[in-house]
Design a protein around this motif. Structure first.
Motif, PDB file in Angstrom:
ATOM      1  N   THR A   1      48.761 -19.616 -77.705  1.00  0.00           N
ATOM      2  CA  THR A   1      47.799 -18.637 -78.184  1.00  0.00           C
ATOM      3  C   THR A   1      48.508 -17.580 -79.012  1.00  0.00           C
ATOM      4  N   ASN A   2      48.129 -17.451 -80.284  1.00  0.00           N
ATOM      5  CA  ASN A   2      48.750 -16.418 -81.107  1.00  0.00           C
ATOM      6  C   ASN A   2      48.068 -15.079 -80.864  1.00  0.00           C
ATOM      7  N   GLU A   3      48.664 -14.021 -81.396  1.00  0.00           N
ATOM      8  CA  GLU A   3      48.162 -12.671 -81.131  1.00  0.00           C
ATOM      9  C   GLU A   3      46.758 -12.475 -81.673  1.00  0.00           C
ATOM     10  N   ALA A   4      46.482 -13.041 -82.847  1.00  0.00           N
ATOM     11  CA  ALA A   4      45.153 -12.879 -83.431  1.00  0.00           C
ATOM     12  C   ALA A   4      44.084 -13.526 -82.556  1.00  0.00           C
ATOM     13  N   TRP A   5      44.378 -14.709 -82.011  1.00  0.00           N
ATOM     14  CA  TRP A   5      43.389 -15.364 -81.152  1.00  0.00           C
ATOM     15  C   TRP A   5      43.251 -14.635 -79.821  1.00  0.00           C
TER      16      TRP A   5
ATOM     17  N   GLN B   1      42.446 -21.248 -83.829  1.00  0.00           N
ATOM     18  CA  GLN B   1      43.578 -20.344 -83.649  1.00  0.00           C
ATOM     19  C   GLN B   1      44.374 -20.217 -84.942  1.00  0.00           C
ATOM     20  N   LYS B   2      44.534 -21.311 -85.654  1.00  0.00           N
ATOM     21  CA  LYS B   2      45.220 -21.283 -86.950  1.00  0.00           C
ATOM     22  C   LYS B   2      44.446 -20.411 -87.932  1.00  0.00           C
TER      23      LYS B   2
ATOM     24  N   ALA C   1      44.813 -16.610 -87.188  1.00  0.00           N
ATOM     25  CA  ALA C   1      46.050 -16.023 -87.696  1.00  0.00           C
ATOM     26  C   ALA C   1      45.994 -15.838 -89.205  1.00  0.00           C
TER      27      ALA C   1
ATOM     28  N   LYS D   1      43.738 -12.646 -90.877  1.00  0.00           N
ATOM     29  CA  LYS D   1      44.241 -11.262 -90.870  1.00  0.00           C
ATOM     30  C   LYS D   1      43.133 -10.275 -90.521  1.00  0.00           C
TER      31      LYS D   1
ATOM     32  N   THR E   1      42.724  -8.699 -87.340  1.00  0.00           N
ATOM     33  CA  THR E   1      42.962  -7.767 -86.248  1.00  0.00           C
ATOM     34  C   THR E   1      43.091  -6.346 -86.801  1.00  0.00           C
TER      35      THR E   1
ATOM     36  N   ASP F   1      46.043  -5.455 -89.183  1.00  0.00           N
ATOM     37  CA  ASP F   1      45.929  -6.151 -90.464  1.00  0.00           C
ATOM     38  C   ASP F   1      44.831  -5.548 -91.328  1.00  0.00           C
TER      39      ASP F   1
END
Length: 280
Positions: free
Chosen positions: A12-16, A200-201, A204, A207, A209, A212
């Motif tokens: 899980t990336n930060e944006a997701w 999720q891709k 990210a 942008k 969040t 961003d």
């Protein structure tokens, strides 16, 4: 080993992660902030054209004793209310009611504060037949010219034109765990990679969040949230920021506010400029 890699869930990336926080059903809704921060609510009903969209709430109220107009979308806590409010997505009547409230605020010199948490405007056939796109576009034009101070706060999801129709404001604020985007990550993934599973891709890449969006100049300030998830503390932080920004706006002339509002939205999304060199 290859089989294990194939079934391993994606990291899980930060944006997701922020997306999941913004969509958390237990998160404070716009109506929670309205009821806790503003007093003396007098709700307005109807768009004076077709019906009253209960997914959009408009009310004359007071912020720390000062008269304001508050506009926000309802999401609902129970299944029945979520269905009634279409999970927070207004129909064209909702946007027309919001505009009626804003013009009423302009008539009586009340600042306008909007609270936003919606994935987008309702995409139903009836909504499109009754002019969803026109209602959103009308709000964009009229909000850009309102001769009163305006503040928009994105508390959870700020999705597409449905959110922007309430966010053409002198100050656009965003909670630190909110997201603000032209499209949902699922929608973006479906278009770009023909696979909504790549959300999720997409998250990210979009942008969207708070850091961003602030860097892109699409919001003016990011509002901190309670580190412990304390709702009372979170509400107090939002109230403090609303009062601070409203006080600053009220010290400026309306002509200056309109000029600054116009310039801000004209400059959004400019990645570079070309200097014109005059040759002699």
């Amino acid at each position: 080993m290859a089989e294990m890699e194939a079934v391993r869930p994606p990291e899980t990336n930060e944006a997701w992660r922020k997306t999941e926080v913004a969509r958390n059903p237990q998160r404070l809704h716009p109506m929670d902030y309205l009821e806790a921060i503003f007093t003396d609510h007098q709700e307005l009903h109807g768009d004076r054209g077709f019906s009253d969209d209960c997914a959009m709430y408009c009310a004359m109220a007071r912020l720390d004793g000062s008269p304001v107009m508050v506009v926000c979308n309802r999401k609902g806590r129970t299944t029945k209310d979520r269905m009634r409010y279409r999970f927070g997505s207004p129909e064209p009547e909702g946007y027309r009611k919001a505009l009626r409230a804003m013009k009423l605020a302009e008539k009586f010199g009340r600042p306008v504060i909007t609270l936003i948490d919606l994935a987008g405007a309702y995409p139903g056939l009836g909504a499109e037949e009754r002019g969803q796109g026109e209602a959103i576009a009308r709000n964009l034009i009229e909000m850009s010219q309102l001769r009163v101070p305006t503040i928009a706060l994105i508390t959870g999801e700020g999705g597409s034109g449905g959110a922007l129709a309430l966010a053409v404001a002198d100050r656009v604020l965003m909670l630190e765990n909110a997201i603000y985007s032209v499209i949902s990550p699922e929608g973006c993934a479906s278009i770009m990679w023909k696979d909504s599973g790549k959300r999720q891709k997409a998250a990210a890449a979009l942008k969207y969040t708070a850091p961003d969006v602030r860097a892109l100049g699409c919001v003016d300030d990011v509002v901190a949230e309670s580190a412990e998830g304390n709702p009372e503390e979170g509400i107090a932080l939002v109230a403090q920021e609303l009062k601070k920004h409203l006080s600053a706006l009220e010290q400026q002339s309306l002509d200056d506010l309109l000029e600054q509002r116009y310039t801000k939205f004209r400059n959004i999304a400019q990645f570079y400029t070309i200097d014109t060199v005059t040759q002699s």
